[in-house]
Design a protein around this motif. Structure first.
Motif, PDB file in Angstrom:
ATOM      1  N   GLN A 125      -3.832   3.671 -10.418  1.00 39.59           N
ATOM      2  CA  GLN A 125      -2.808   3.996  -9.416  1.00 39.59           C
ATOM      3  C   GLN A 125      -1.493   3.293  -9.751  1.00 39.59           C
ATOM      4  N   VAL A 126      -0.416   4.070  -9.805  1.00 41.45           N
ATOM      5  CA  VAL A 126       0.925   3.501  -9.970  1.00 41.45           C
ATOM      6  C   VAL A 126       1.774   3.993  -8.795  1.00 41.45           C
ATOM      7  N   PRO A 127       1.712   3.289  -7.665  1.00 41.44           N
ATOM      8  CA  PRO A 127       2.474   3.727  -6.489  1.00 41.44           C
ATOM      9  C   PRO A 127       3.970   3.526  -6.700  1.00 41.44           C
ATOM     10  N   THR A 128       4.765   4.417  -6.116  1.00 43.77           N
ATOM     11  CA  THR A 128       6.218   4.308  -6.317  1.00 43.77           C
ATOM     12  C   THR A 128       7.001   4.337  -5.004  1.00 43.77           C
ATOM     13  N   THR A 129       6.306   4.399  -3.858  1.00 42.36           N
ATOM     14  CA  THR A 129       7.004   4.323  -2.560  1.00 42.36           C
ATOM     15  C   THR A 129       6.525   3.072  -1.841  1.00 42.36           C
ATOM     16  N   LEU A 130       7.322   2.638  -0.859  1.00 43.64           N
ATOM     17  CA  LEU A 130       6.903   1.453  -0.100  1.00 43.64           C
ATOM     18  C   LEU A 130       5.566   1.723   0.594  1.00 43.64           C
ATOM     19  N   LEU A 131       5.428   2.939   1.144  1.00 42.17           N
ATOM     20  CA  LEU A 131       4.183   3.265   1.856  1.00 42.17           C
ATOM     21  C   LEU A 131       2.978   3.175   0.915  1.00 42.17           C
ATOM     22  N   SER A 132       3.168   3.641  -0.309  1.00 42.26           N
ATOM     23  CA  SER A 132       2.024   3.589  -1.231  1.00 42.26           C
ATOM     24  C   SER A 132       1.809   2.182  -1.784  1.00 42.26           C
ATOM     25  N   PHE A 133       2.867   1.353  -1.823  1.00 46.00           N
ATOM     26  CA  PHE A 133       2.679  -0.070  -2.208  1.00 46.00           C
ATOM     27  C   PHE A 133       1.757  -0.758  -1.192  1.00 46.00           C
ATOM     28  N   VAL A 134       2.093  -0.576   0.094  1.00 43.65           N
ATOM     29  CA  VAL A 134       1.429  -1.397   1.119  1.00 43.65           C
ATOM     30  C   VAL A 134       0.133  -0.765   1.628  1.00 43.65           C
ATOM     31  N   ASP A 135      -0.107   0.484   1.269  1.00 41.47           N
ATOM     32  CA  ASP A 135      -1.240   1.128   1.915  1.00 41.47           C
ATOM     33  C   ASP A 135      -2.030   2.072   1.014  1.00 41.47           C
ATOM     34  N   SER A 136      -1.444   3.231   0.667  1.00 41.22           N
ATOM     35  CA  SER A 136      -2.294   4.311   0.154  1.00 41.22           C
ATOM     36  C   SER A 136      -2.879   4.073  -1.239  1.00 41.22           C
ATOM     37  N   SER A 137      -2.255   3.192  -2.052  1.00 37.18           N
ATOM     38  CA  SER A 137      -2.765   3.035  -3.425  1.00 37.18           C
ATOM     39  C   SER A 137      -4.013   2.162  -3.480  1.00 37.18           C
ATOM     40  N   VAL A 138      -4.303   1.487  -2.371  1.00 35.04           N
ATOM     41  CA  VAL A 138      -5.412   0.532  -2.350  1.00 35.04           C
ATOM     42  C   VAL A 138      -6.406   0.953  -1.269  1.00 35.04           C
ATOM     43  N   VAL A 153     -10.411  17.156   3.400  1.00 34.17           N
ATOM     44  CA  VAL A 153     -11.302  17.146   2.240  1.00 34.17           C
ATOM     45  C   VAL A 153     -10.990  15.883   1.456  1.00 34.17           C
ATOM     46  N   GLY A 154     -12.015  15.119   1.110  1.00 35.33           N
ATOM     47  CA  GLY A 154     -11.695  13.894   0.383  1.00 35.33           C
ATOM     48  C   GLY A 154     -12.921  13.100   0.003  1.00 35.33           C
ATOM     49  N   ALA A 155     -12.669  11.953  -0.604  1.00 37.16           N
ATOM     50  CA  ALA A 155     -13.764  11.081  -1.029  1.00 37.16           C
ATOM     51  C   ALA A 155     -13.279   9.640  -1.013  1.00 37.16           C
ATOM     52  N   PHE A 156     -14.216   8.730  -0.855  1.00 39.15           N
ATOM     53  CA  PHE A 156     -13.883   7.316  -1.039  1.00 39.15           C
ATOM     54  C   PHE A 156     -14.082   7.019  -2.519  1.00 39.15           C
ATOM     55  N   TYR A 157     -13.035   6.618  -3.178  1.00 39.16           N
ATOM     56  CA  TYR A 157     -13.125   6.386  -4.627  1.00 39.16           C
ATOM     57  C   TYR A 157     -12.088   5.338  -5.029  1.00 39.16           C
ATOM     58  N   GLN A 158     -12.585   4.205  -5.501  1.00 43.23           N
ATOM     59  CA  GLN A 158     -11.665   3.090  -5.782  1.00 43.23           C
ATOM     60  C   GLN A 158     -11.000   3.261  -7.158  1.00 43.23           C
ATOM     61  N   PRO A 159      -9.738   2.843  -7.260  1.00 41.97           N
ATOM     62  CA  PRO A 159      -9.078   2.870  -8.576  1.00 41.97           C
ATOM     63  C   PRO A 159      -9.633   1.750  -9.472  1.00 41.97           C
ATOM     64  N   SER A 160      -9.343   1.853 -10.763  1.00 41.55           N
ATOM     65  CA  SER A 160      -9.771   0.767 -11.672  1.00 41.55           C
ATOM     66  C   SER A 160      -8.711  -0.328 -11.702  1.00 41.55           C
ATOM     67  N   MET A 161      -7.483   0.038 -11.393  1.00 46.91           N
ATOM     68  CA  MET A 161      -6.402  -0.955 -11.294  1.00 46.91           C
ATOM     69  C   MET A 161      -5.199  -0.320 -10.591  1.00 46.91           C
ATOM     70  N   VAL A 162      -4.344  -1.205 -10.045  1.00 47.35           N
ATOM     71  CA  VAL A 162      -3.157  -0.722  -9.330  1.00 47.35           C
ATOM     72  C   VAL A 162      -1.952  -1.514  -9.852  1.00 47.35           C
ATOM     73  N   PHE A 163      -0.938  -0.794 -10.304  1.00 42.48           N
ATOM     74  CA  PHE A 163       0.297  -1.448 -10.759  1.00 42.48           C
ATOM     75  C   PHE A 163       1.401  -1.185  -9.741  1.00 42.48           C
ATOM     76  N   ILE A 164       1.815  -2.228  -9.038  1.00 42.92           N
ATOM     77  CA  ILE A 164       2.916  -2.069  -8.073  1.00 42.92           C
ATOM     78  C   ILE A 164       4.163  -2.679  -8.718  1.00 42.92           C
ATOM     79  N   ASN A 165       5.139  -1.840  -9.035  1.00 39.46           N
ATOM     80  CA  ASN A 165       6.381  -2.372  -9.597  1.00 39.46           C
ATOM     81  C   ASN A 165       7.484  -2.206  -8.550  1.00 39.46           C
ATOM     82  N   LEU A 166       7.995  -3.356  -8.081  1.00 39.72           N
ATOM     83  CA  LEU A 166       8.941  -3.335  -6.966  1.00 39.72           C
ATOM     84  C   LEU A 166      10.227  -2.584  -7.290  1.00 39.72           C
ATOM     85  N   ASN A 167      10.548  -2.455  -8.578  1.00 37.60           N
ATOM     86  CA  ASN A 167      11.806  -1.789  -8.942  1.00 37.60           C
ATOM     87  C   ASN A 167      11.851  -0.323  -8.512  1.00 37.60           C
TER      88      ASN A 167
END
Ligand SMILES: NC(=O)c1ccc[n+]([C@@H]2O[C@H](COP(=O)([O-])OP(=O)(O)OC[C@H]3O[C@@H](n4cnc5c(N)ncnc54)[C@H](O)[C@@H]3O)[C@@H](O)[C@H]2O)c1
Length: 362
Positions: A125-138, A153-167
């Motif tokens: 996961q590489v989130p690029t919005t504030l909402l996805s930084f604080v919530d949806s990517s994790v 429709v969906g599934a619970f499925y964890q990412p292998s890693m999350v890169f949050i770049n504040l820029n």
């Protein structure tokens, strides 16, 4: 690379994954993604707007890209199928990876493809919005909307890693930044319900530091993202699949989702809709004497401080809204359930006994 946070999910065979919160140039991130996927095939699902803004930094091979148009209405089954077909055409195997670059829409949809393609393939996961930084990517919720039902429709499925770049936040428009604060405010109002020590400091922090936070002070922002994610993780690691405690994260969402649905996902951002849902929950809880006027006023002041006046304009068919809320995934045998505030920074799940009283608040 030392992670900023390490998430450990006990229910999922102690699965763990790192979250990196960084302020480095975006081109460094591209090199890290190359490193993580070296020698393997990958499919990069990226938001159209983010691609336009950052293509020079990433320098992806066009063949490995699926560029997703922007908007909540793109989180649909047709795009799901197109992404799966792209994965097939690239010959992705279970050893390969999907990288999601964008806001929650890209993260949820690409995440659902990763969860289901060959019964599960690595998701970065590489989130690029504030909402996805604080919530949806994790936290591992992935999915898509049906035309009249959000996230059905969906599934619970964890990412292998999350890169949050504040820029990434530097190119985000003001409305989308505020939308992210909708979910940040949610964490402030549920903080004590997320942890065993029941302390609650986020309301004060958000209140005292509002001007500097809203001015994009990167150090404060980094601290805030960490606080929100740690709260989310403390909930998700105890209840990965929303059997109980995780429901508190849905504060504001039952009505918020109904609003998004009734307006065909076009009028409100997700964060705005969640704030409307939280305001309704506060109004109803005050009416039912679950909270006192002092806490109600404090909550409304904070909501206003973060740029949300009354974003909800009360023009919709109330009966239709109630109907959608009854079909929300969280409803219980046709009864609306809502997360309601019961004291400062604390919420409880309640079945709505008196729909007329709720209607009066809408
Ligand atoms: N999975 C979860 O746990 C979870 C939690 C909360 C919300 N969500 C979902 O997340 C979605 C909302 O996510 P969102 O608020 O990120 O919206 P979004 O993904 O629609 O992104 C908002 C807009 O910002 C643009 N954008 C993204 N990054 C940018 C950047 N760096 N610079 C400029 N523009 C940029 C996008 O192109 C888009 O137009 C909803 O579908 C919601 O249901 C999921």
């Amino acid at each position: 690379m030392k992670p900023s946070i390490l998430v450990q999910i006990p229910q999922d065979n102690l699965k763990s994954y790192p979250i990196y919160i960084e302020k480095e140039p975006i081109c460094n991130l591209a090199a890290k993604l190359d490193e993580q996927t070296a020698g393997r095939r990958r499919l990069v699902v990226i938001s159209k707007k983010v691609y336009k803004l950052y293509k020079a930094d990433f320098n992806f091979d066009k063949n490995e890209l699926f560029i997703l148009n922007d908007g909540e209405n793109q989180k649909n089954i047709q795009n799901y199928l197109k992404i799966v077909e792209k994965a097939v055409s690239l010959g992705l195997s279970r050893k390969d990876a999907i990288i999601a670059i964008g806001g929650g829409v890209v993260g949820d949809l690409a995440g659902f493809v990763a969860a289901t393609y060959m019964r599960g393939i690595e998701l970065i996961q590489v989130p690029t919005t504030l909402l996805s930084f604080v919530d949806s990517s994790v936290g591992g919720k992935t999915g898509l909307d049906l035309p009249k039902a959000k996230n059905y429709v969906g599934a619970f499925y964890q990412p292998s890693m999350v890169f949050i770049n504040l820029n990434f936040i530097l190119t985000l428009d003001k409305r989308q930044i505020l939308s992210g604060y909708g979910e940040v405010l949610k964490y402030a109002f549920i903080e004590a319900s997320c942890k065993s020590d029941k302390s609650h400091l986020l309301i004060e922090f958000l209140s005292i530091a509002a001007d500097r936070i809203l001015d994009n002070n990167m150090n404060l922002l980094e601290r805030l993202i960490k606080i929100c994610l740690e709260l989310k993780i403390s909930v998700v690691t105890k209840d990965e699949t929303e059997g109980g405690l995780r429901k508190v994260l849905n504060f504001g969402h039952t009505f918020g989702h109904a609003l998004e649905t009734i307006t065909d996902f076009k009028k409100y951002t997700h964060g705005e809709a969640v704030v409307c849902g939280m305001v309704l929950a506060f109004d109803y809880a005050l009416k039912m004497k679950m909270i006192n006027q002092t806490y109600y006023n404090l909550a409304m002041d904070l909501i206003e401080k973060y740029g949300f006046k009354k974003v909800y304009d009360y023009k919709y068919d109330k009966a239709k809204l109630l109907h959608i809320m009854k079909y929300d995934k969280k409803a219980n045998q046709g009864k609306i359930t809502m997360i309601l505030p019961n004291k400062k920074a604390s919420v409880v799940e309640c079945e709505i006994e008196d729909e007329c009283k709720l209607m009066e608040q809408i």
